[in-house]
Design a protein around this motif. Sequence first.
Motif, PDB file in Angstrom:
ATOM      1  N   LEU A 139     -40.410  35.120  76.436  1.00  0.00           N
ATOM      2  CA  LEU A 139     -40.791  33.932  77.198  1.00  0.00           C
ATOM      3  C   LEU A 139     -42.234  34.004  77.696  1.00  0.00           C
ATOM      4  N   SER A 140     -42.797  35.203  77.701  1.00  0.00           N
ATOM      5  CA  SER A 140     -44.190  35.379  78.098  1.00  0.00           C
ATOM      6  C   SER A 140     -45.137  35.277  76.908  1.00  0.00           C
ATOM      7  N   GLY A 141     -44.579  35.070  75.716  1.00  0.00           N
ATOM      8  CA  GLY A 141     -45.414  34.997  74.523  1.00  0.00           C
ATOM      9  C   GLY A 141     -45.913  36.351  74.069  1.00  0.00           C
ATOM     10  N   LEU A 142     -45.171  37.405  74.400  1.00  0.00           N
ATOM     11  CA  LEU A 142     -45.556  38.768  74.050  1.00  0.00           C
ATOM     12  C   LEU A 142     -44.486  39.387  73.163  1.00  0.00           C
ATOM     13  N   ASP A 143     -44.870  40.439  72.454  1.00  0.00           N
ATOM     14  CA  ASP A 143     -43.913  41.126  71.600  1.00  0.00           C
ATOM     15  C   ASP A 143     -43.952  42.616  71.904  1.00  0.00           C
ATOM     16  N   ILE A 144     -42.805  43.277  71.736  1.00  0.00           N
ATOM     17  CA  ILE A 144     -42.685  44.710  71.988  1.00  0.00           C
ATOM     18  C   ILE A 144     -42.032  45.356  70.777  1.00  0.00           C
ATOM     19  N   ASP A 145     -42.589  46.444  70.314  1.00  0.00           N
ATOM     20  CA  ASP A 145     -41.961  47.207  69.240  1.00  0.00           C
ATOM     21  C   ASP A 145     -40.744  47.940  69.807  1.00  0.00           C
ATOM     22  N   VAL A 146     -39.657  47.943  69.047  1.00  0.00           N
ATOM     23  CA  VAL A 146     -38.442  48.644  69.477  1.00  0.00           C
ATOM     24  C   VAL A 146     -38.096  49.679  68.411  1.00  0.00           C
ATOM     25  N   PRO A 147     -38.564  50.923  68.586  1.00  0.00           N
ATOM     26  CA  PRO A 147     -38.286  51.969  67.593  1.00  0.00           C
ATOM     27  C   PRO A 147     -36.790  52.286  67.519  1.00  0.00           C
ATOM     28  N   HIS A 148     -36.372  52.861  66.403  1.00  0.00           N
ATOM     29  CA  HIS A 148     -34.981  53.318  66.284  1.00  0.00           C
ATOM     30  C   HIS A 148     -34.696  54.315  67.400  1.00  0.00           C
ATOM     31  N   PHE A 149     -33.533  54.160  68.023  1.00  0.00           N
ATOM     32  CA  PHE A 149     -33.182  55.024  69.152  1.00  0.00           C
ATOM     33  C   PHE A 149     -31.750  55.520  68.998  1.00  0.00           C
ATOM     34  N   GLU A 150     -31.553  56.816  69.178  1.00  0.00           N
ATOM     35  CA  GLU A 150     -30.212  57.414  69.162  1.00  0.00           C
ATOM     36  C   GLU A 150     -30.043  58.201  70.454  1.00  0.00           C
ATOM     37  N   PHE A 151     -29.114  57.734  71.304  1.00  0.00           N
ATOM     38  CA  PHE A 151     -28.946  58.367  72.612  1.00  0.00           C
ATOM     39  C   PHE A 151     -28.493  59.815  72.450  1.00  0.00           C
ATOM     40  N   GLY A 152     -29.098  60.691  73.236  1.00  0.00           N
ATOM     41  CA  GLY A 152     -28.768  62.104  73.163  1.00  0.00           C
ATOM     42  C   GLY A 152     -29.544  62.847  72.099  1.00  0.00           C
ATOM     43  N   VAL A 153     -30.263  62.098  71.272  1.00  0.00           N
ATOM     44  CA  VAL A 153     -31.099  62.699  70.232  1.00  0.00           C
ATOM     45  C   VAL A 153     -32.558  62.320  70.480  1.00  0.00           C
ATOM     46  N   THR A 154     -32.852  61.024  70.373  1.00  0.00           N
ATOM     47  CA  THR A 154     -34.223  60.549  70.572  1.00  0.00           C
ATOM     48  C   THR A 154     -34.744  60.923  71.953  1.00  0.00           C
ATOM     49  N   ASN A 155     -33.902  60.718  72.974  1.00  0.00           N
ATOM     50  CA  ASN A 155     -34.363  60.966  74.348  1.00  0.00           C
ATOM     51  C   ASN A 155     -34.243  62.425  74.770  1.00  0.00           C
ATOM     52  N   ARG A 156     -34.005  63.302  73.807  1.00  0.00           N
ATOM     53  CA  ARG A 156     -34.000  64.737  74.090  1.00  0.00           C
ATOM     54  C   ARG A 156     -35.090  65.464  73.312  1.00  0.00           C
ATOM     55  N   THR A 157     -35.889  64.720  72.585  1.00  0.00           N
ATOM     56  CA  THR A 157     -36.987  65.343  71.844  1.00  0.00           C
ATOM     57  C   THR A 157     -38.115  65.699  72.798  1.00  0.00           C
ATOM     58  N   PRO A 158     -38.884  66.747  72.475  1.00  0.00           N
ATOM     59  CA  PRO A 158     -40.010  67.121  73.331  1.00  0.00           C
ATOM     60  C   PRO A 158     -41.009  65.980  73.505  1.00  0.00           C
ATOM     61  N   GLU A 159     -41.225  65.197  72.447  1.00  0.00           N
ATOM     62  CA  GLU A 159     -42.184  64.099  72.516  1.00  0.00           C
ATOM     63  C   GLU A 159     -41.737  63.049  73.534  1.00  0.00           C
ATOM     64  N   PHE A 160     -40.442  62.719  73.511  1.00  0.00           N
ATOM     65  CA  PHE A 160     -39.921  61.724  74.440  1.00  0.00           C
ATOM     66  C   PHE A 160     -39.958  62.254  75.872  1.00  0.00           C
ATOM     67  N   LEU A 161     -39.508  63.492  76.056  1.00  0.00           N
ATOM     68  CA  LEU A 161     -39.433  64.066  77.403  1.00  0.00           C
ATOM     69  C   LEU A 161     -40.807  64.324  78.007  1.00  0.00           C
ATOM     70  N   GLU A 162     -41.802  64.492  77.164  1.00  0.00           N
ATOM     71  CA  GLU A 162     -43.157  64.641  77.690  1.00  0.00           C
ATOM     72  C   GLU A 162     -43.616  63.358  78.369  1.00  0.00           C
ATOM     73  N   LYS A 163     -43.210  62.206  77.806  1.00  0.00           N
ATOM     74  CA  LYS A 163     -43.576  60.912  78.380  1.00  0.00           C
ATOM     75  C   LYS A 163     -42.610  60.489  79.479  1.00  0.00           C
ATOM     76  N   PHE A 164     -41.309  60.793  79.255  1.00  0.00           N
ATOM     77  CA  PHE A 164     -40.259  60.336  80.167  1.00  0.00           C
ATOM     78  C   PHE A 164     -39.369  61.541  80.517  1.00  0.00           C
ATOM     79  N   PRO A 165     -39.757  62.352  81.485  1.00  0.00           N
ATOM     80  CA  PRO A 165     -39.098  63.628  81.768  1.00  0.00           C
ATOM     81  C   PRO A 165     -37.600  63.546  82.044  1.00  0.00           C
ATOM     82  N   LEU A 166     -37.104  62.424  82.563  1.00  0.00           N
ATOM     83  CA  LEU A 166     -35.671  62.314  82.860  1.00  0.00           C
ATOM     84  C   LEU A 166     -34.858  61.882  81.644  1.00  0.00           C
ATOM     85  N   GLY A 167     -35.527  61.502  80.582  1.00  0.00           N
ATOM     86  CA  GLY A 167     -34.811  61.088  79.373  1.00  0.00           C
ATOM     87  C   GLY A 167     -34.077  59.770  79.521  1.00  0.00           C
ATOM     88  N   LYS A 168     -34.497  58.949  80.493  1.00  0.00           N
ATOM     89  CA  LYS A 168     -33.790  57.692  80.767  1.00  0.00           C
ATOM     90  C   LYS A 168     -34.261  56.566  79.844  1.00  0.00           C
TER      91      LYS A 168
END
Length: 224
Positions: A25-54
Amino acid sequence: MKTIGKLWGYSAQRQTITILAAAALSGLDIDVPHFEFGVTNRTPEFLEKFPLGKIPAFEDNTGFALVEGIAIARHVCSLAPEAVLLGRDASERALIDQWIQFSEYEISAYNMEIRALHTGRLGPHSKEMFEGLINRQVRFLRYLETYLVSRSSGFLVGDEVTLADIALAASTQQTGRVTCGATERALYPNIFAHYDKVVSIPRMKEIFGEPKFVQEVLAYQECQ
């Protein structure tokens, strides 16, 4: 539309729906990468950006990282102030925040607790506890239904859709899958008319997906 960053989350997740709807509705777009809970959010790359894995988790094109659904949605809306999804003045902004919090804490929070009890994720519980949560939510649904009767525009604040409407529609969809079967939905025609109004806005249906409303409300079952 301009791509502003990446969002990690499930397409059916209430918070993810709210963020993507706000972006559309704001006229913007967001990329949505493939995500697998418990896998994607447990990678070092993800946790470096988002330490809680949320999730949902957002990173813009400059590396700015943010978690918590409504915080991300507000940030997205702020990038396109001409869309006025955050209101036109201080009073509207306050009312929008009020209804967002109402949707989060008086509607969605009960859905999550009731579903968690139903599936046993919160451990042993009584029928009184289970039904008590449903009855508390009913109080707020009745209030919301009465309030919407007074809204000639069909929206929560002002005469246009705002982030409050998006957040409520996402909560309503969740409610129709947990605590409002066909009988209960008939008790709240204005709440579900509001949902239909928001979802009928161009691009919203593809983001919200099919309602998948239940016919029967989740019922208490004995703990195993």
